[in-house]
Each structure stands twice: as C-alpha cells, then as structure tokens.
Design a protein around this motif. Structure first.
Motif, mmCIF file in Angstrom:
data_model
loop_
_atom_site.group_PDB
_atom_site.id
_atom_site.type_symbol
_atom_site.label_atom_id
_atom_site.label_comp_id
_atom_site.label_asym_id
_atom_site.label_seq_id
_atom_site.Cartn_x
_atom_site.Cartn_y
_atom_site.Cartn_z
ATOM 1 N N ALA A 1 0.802 -1.256 -0.138
ATOM 2 C CA ALA A 1 -0.104 0.057 -0.081
ATOM 3 C C ALA A 1 0.771 1.305 0.027
ATOM 4 C CB ALA A 1 -0.876 0.083 1.129
ATOM 5 N N ALA A 2 1.834 1.226 0.845
ATOM 6 C CA ALA A 2 2.873 2.463 0.969
ATOM 7 C C ALA A 2 3.514 2.763 -0.348
ATOM 8 C CB ALA A 2 3.722 2.312 2.122
ATOM 9 N N LEU B 1 5.233 9.137 -9.997
ATOM 10 C CA LEU B 1 5.005 8.669 -11.225
ATOM 11 C C LEU B 1 3.884 9.325 -11.887
ATOM 12 C CD1 LEU B 1 6.253 5.014 -11.165
ATOM 13 C CD2 LEU B 1 7.695 7.020 -11.721
ATOM 14 N N GLY B 2 3.030 9.859 -11.005
ATOM 15 C CA GLY B 2 1.627 10.255 -11.224
ATOM 16 C C GLY B 2 0.618 9.132 -11.181
ATOM 17 N N GLY B 3 -0.610 9.603 -10.833
ATOM 18 C CA GLY B 3 -1.784 8.405 -10.703
ATOM 19 C C GLY B 3 -2.126 7.755 -11.940
ATOM 20 N N GLU B 4 -1.757 8.331 -13.357
ATOM 21 C CA GLU B 4 -2.210 7.822 -14.690
ATOM 22 C C GLU B 4 -1.303 6.861 -15.091
ATOM 23 O OE1 GLU B 4 -5.252 8.321 -15.781
ATOM 24 O OE2 GLU B 4 -5.331 9.621 -13.714
ATOM 25 N N ALA C 1 -3.330 5.055 -9.530
ATOM 26 C CA ALA C 1 -4.055 5.698 -8.657
ATOM 27 C C ALA C 1 -5.272 4.648 -8.206
ATOM 28 C CB ALA C 1 -4.655 6.820 -8.949
ATOM 29 N N GLU C 2 -5.806 3.847 -9.111
ATOM 30 C CA GLU C 2 -6.819 2.810 -8.999
ATOM 31 C C GLU C 2 -6.328 1.655 -7.953
ATOM 32 O OE1 GLU C 2 -9.339 3.647 -13.057
ATOM 33 O OE2 GLU C 2 -7.825 1.994 -12.926
ATOM 34 N N LEU C 3 -5.131 1.391 -8.302
ATOM 35 C CA LEU C 3 -4.329 0.195 -7.622
ATOM 36 C C LEU C 3 -4.160 0.623 -6.218
ATOM 37 C CD1 LEU C 3 -1.996 -1.050 -10.250
ATOM 38 C CD2 LEU C 3 -4.346 -2.214 -9.384
#
Length: 285
Positions: free
Chosen positions: A177-178, A187-190, A212-214
């Motif tokens: 999670a961390a 790296l950015g959420g996308e 971001a989703e993960l």
C-alpha cells in the motif's frame, strides 16, 4: 572459457526452478533431479522435502540448507562437492534460484572454478506476471524488491520516471500500500500497472489499472506473495527551442561558458550544438 556441458564423470551444479504454488507445475526433469542428485542445496529444507513428498519422490542425496544468511559460508563446500564429481542440485522455495533468491554467489564460485553449471527451466513469477499483466512487455527490466523506507523508495521510483521498458518488481504484502502511494506521488496516478497476488495458487488475483486505482484498492493491505508490473513511460516529445535556450541561460548564469553550455544541453536533447548556439545568440539580439 567456461562451458555448461560437463564431461562424463565430472560434477556439476544444477539450478532448478520449483513450482510457485501448484505442485503439478513441477517438471519431469525436476522430479528426476530431486531423486538422483548427490547433494540437494535447499533454501528451506523442510519445504523441499515436502515438495519431494508431494511429487512422490524420495531424495537419496545429502540435503543441506542454503539460504541468504549461510550462502557465503556454504558455497565453498558445495563447490568442493562439484569439483569432486558430485551433482549438486540447488532449489529455492519457489521459482528460479538467483532471481531474488540464493544462488548467484554459488554460480559465480563454480564458474570461477571452471566447473559445469546448468539449469532446469521452469516457473518464474517474473515472466508469469508479465504474461498476465496486459502491459506491453516486449522489453522489460526486473528490479527485485524496492527499498523499504519511503524516502529511498521514492528515489528509486524517480529513476523509473522516464524508463520506457516495463518494470517488474516484488513487494512484501505489508508494504504494498505504501509502495503504491509513493508510486502515485512520484510517477503520477495515470501510469498503468498490474498487481499480481498469489500467482498460480488457489487465491490467485491480478488487478490491472492506473496507479491511483491500484493504490486505492490496496489501501487496507494485501495478503500473499506479490509481483508488480509497471508500464513503461510514454515517449516524451523533444523540448522546443525556447526550452533549450532557457536551459543554456541557466547554465551560463552558473558560470558555464556559452559554447560548453550549448554542448551539454544539445547532447542531452539530441539536438545540434551549432543550431542551439545560433538560437541563443538570436534570442540575445
């Protein structure tokens, strides 16, 4: 020059891949090697004996433990066994020896001694995760385990910011999670990735999506052995002339000679030094 082939009567080191979870994935060659090796060097002797029992194989050779903490101390004895004509079979808990598992030092020691080293191919979490990820992986790199502390982990992730190859790495369930949170920050959420959990086992799970989703999905932690596949970075368009001129000016402001600054910036951008030099002069005028 060292060769993987071994003359009749000589010893050899045999690296053998073991199942990631399903015993049925064991190869016929692994079964035969467990039954006939003179020495079985195992990361966990109990797990190796359980594997042999599940396969209906009786280990007739000497079984020795060979895990990280004893690898350096045990290697000379195993090299001596090979030199004396023994077949030494090296197995780890799951997957291929030397890939984030013990084995590398023993391989090097045998190679340096001019002894034969061969491999029984088989399961690997790295290639299994790549195949399941749904991420382009014609070219990829493997980076073992990330650093444990967030600061060092973010520094490591920053090195992947412009990596065009897919990157595979392992992570502990209590740190995933961390790690994903840090990946979003750096790296950015996308950026796309896949988190593969318990590969080939009963509760196998593969989650694909953006970082971001993960990160949101893994926020409460995960269980089991985890392999992550990170998509390569998208190609970046080369910077425009005005950006390069600005970089040259920044270097010149620090005391770098104009021509040297143009050379450094042009080389990094894959541009013409002379054209950049002229652009800087034109901007001054």
């Amino acid at each position: 020059m060292n060769s993987a082939s071994d003359p009749e009567g000589s010893g050899r080191l045999v690296l053998a891949a073991t199942p990631l979870g399903q015993v049925e994935d064991a190869s016929a060659r692994l079964r035969a090697a467990l039954a006939t090796a003179d020495v079985v060097a195992a990361e966990d002797t109990r797990r190796t004996k359980q594997l042999a029992s599940s396969l209906g194989v009786t280990i007739t050779g000497r079984v020795v433990s060979f895990y990280d903490a004893v690898e350096v101390a045990r290697a000379p004895g195993l090299v001596a066994d090979v030199a004396a004509g023994a077949t030494v079979l090296l197995v780890t808990d799951a997957g291929m020896p030397s890939v984030s598992d013990p084995g590398y030092r023993l391989v090097v020691a045998c190679v340096d001694a001019g002894l034969a080293v061969t491999c029984l191919p088989g399961p690997s979490a790295v290639t299994t995760a790549l195949a399941l990820s749904g991420i382009p992986c014609e070219r990829f790199c493997f980076d073992g385990f990330p650093p444990r502390k967030s600061g060092a982990r973010r520094t490591w992730l920053a090195q992947l910011r412009h990596e065009s190859r897919a990157c595979v790495f392992f992570e502990a369930p209590h740190r995933i999670a961390a790690c994903l949170d840090d990946a979003v920050a750096v790296l950015g959420g996308e950026r796309r990735a896949a988190v593969c959990r318990e590969l080939t086992k009963t509760y196998e799970e593969v989650r694909r999506g953006t970082l971001a989703e993960l990160a949101a999905w893994a926020a409460d932690g995960l269980r089991g052995e985890i392999t992550v596949v990170l998509a390569g970075a998208e190609p970046q368009a080369p910077p425009g002339a005005e950006v390069l001129v600005a970089r040259v000016r920044e270097l010149v402001a620090t005391g770098v000679r104009l021509k040297d600054a143009c050379g450094q910036v042009a080389t990094a951008a894959g541009s013409s030094r002379n054209e950049l030099y002229e652009a800087v002069l034109a901007a001054r005028g």
